[in-house]
Write a protein that holds these residues in place. Sequence first.
Motif, PDB file in Angstrom:
ATOM      1  N   ILE A  96       2.584  28.163  43.663  1.00  0.00           N
ATOM      2  CA  ILE A  96       2.129  26.773  43.695  1.00  0.00           C
ATOM      3  C   ILE A  96       2.617  26.099  42.423  1.00  0.00           C
ATOM      4  CG2 ILE A  96       0.101  25.278  43.588  1.00  0.00           C
ATOM      5  CD1 ILE A  96      -1.345  27.316  45.335  1.00  0.00           C
ATOM      6  N   LYS A  97       3.235  24.949  42.580  1.00  0.00           N
ATOM      7  CA  LYS A  97       3.691  24.167  41.441  1.00  0.00           C
ATOM      8  C   LYS A  97       2.807  22.931  41.324  1.00  0.00           C
ATOM      9  CE  LYS A  97       8.542  25.448  41.713  1.00  0.00           C
ATOM     10  NZ  LYS A  97       9.908  24.919  41.782  1.00  0.00           N
ATOM     11  N   VAL A  98       2.508  22.551  40.103  1.00  0.00           N
ATOM     12  CA  VAL A  98       1.695  21.373  39.849  1.00  0.00           C
ATOM     13  C   VAL A  98       2.532  20.399  39.032  1.00  0.00           C
ATOM     14  CG1 VAL A  98      -0.402  20.498  38.742  1.00  0.00           C
ATOM     15  CG2 VAL A  98      -0.423  22.731  39.851  1.00  0.00           C
ATOM     16  N   SER A  99       2.473  19.135  39.403  1.00  0.00           N
ATOM     17  CA  SER A  99       3.196  18.126  38.640  1.00  0.00           C
ATOM     18  C   SER A  99       2.313  16.910  38.426  1.00  0.00           C
ATOM     19  CB  SER A  99       4.478  17.711  39.362  1.00  0.00           C
ATOM     20  OG  SER A  99       4.168  17.117  40.599  1.00  0.00           O
ATOM     21  N   ILE A 100       2.665  16.160  37.416  1.00  0.00           N
ATOM     22  CA  ILE A 100       1.980  14.905  37.115  1.00  0.00           C
ATOM     23  C   ILE A 100       2.957  13.781  37.436  1.00  0.00           C
ATOM     24  CG2 ILE A 100       0.976  13.471  35.305  1.00  0.00           C
ATOM     25  CD1 ILE A 100       0.289  16.112  33.836  1.00  0.00           C
ATOM     26  N   GLU A 101       2.530  12.847  38.261  1.00  0.00           N
ATOM     27  CA  GLU A 101       3.353  11.704  38.601  1.00  0.00           C
ATOM     28  C   GLU A 101       2.753  10.466  37.949  1.00  0.00           C
ATOM     29  OE1 GLU A 101       3.731  11.469  42.820  1.00  0.00           O
ATOM     30  OE2 GLU A 101       4.588  13.477  42.974  1.00  0.00           O
ATOM     31  N   TYR A 102       3.578   9.785  37.191  1.00  0.00           N
ATOM     32  CA  TYR A 102       3.136   8.571  36.508  1.00  0.00           C
ATOM     33  C   TYR A 102       4.264   7.558  36.599  1.00  0.00           C
ATOM     34  CZ  TYR A 102       1.548   5.423  32.867  1.00  0.00           C
ATOM     35  OH  TYR A 102       1.148   4.312  32.179  1.00  0.00           O
ATOM     36  N   GLY A 103       4.004   6.481  37.313  1.00  0.00           N
ATOM     37  CA  GLY A 103       5.062   5.492  37.526  1.00  0.00           C
ATOM     38  C   GLY A 103       6.242   6.129  38.203  1.00  0.00           C
TER      39      GLY A 103
END
Length: 110
Positions: A96-103
């Motif tokens: 499982i990969k986790v990412s942060i999306e901002y703009g």
Amino acid sequence: MSEGGSWAEVKRRMSAAGPEATDAEREQRRQAARTATEAYVLGHHLRVIREEQGLTQAQVARAVGISQARVSQIERGEIHHLESMRTYAAALGAKIKVSIEYGDRTVGAA
């Protein structure tokens, strides 16, 4: 038109029946619904992967070190900790990969 009337009429009746939720409360409800939906979808995908590999819930439970009942809960979207999901996915040979999306940016978080 249906028995309930128009959407505007339904909203008016609901508003009259109880106090209007604040914007913050509505956003909190939306976020909770989004989180629950994402957990359900993740659990579904884990079940599909398990079934494609011909594994039973009991076999995965032994590999992960949890009960078969907990595997069933996870597959129904009752997910409480990211580490549990990582361990479950690893038992299936997945990750499982986790990412942060901002703009317009996406950053790998974990």
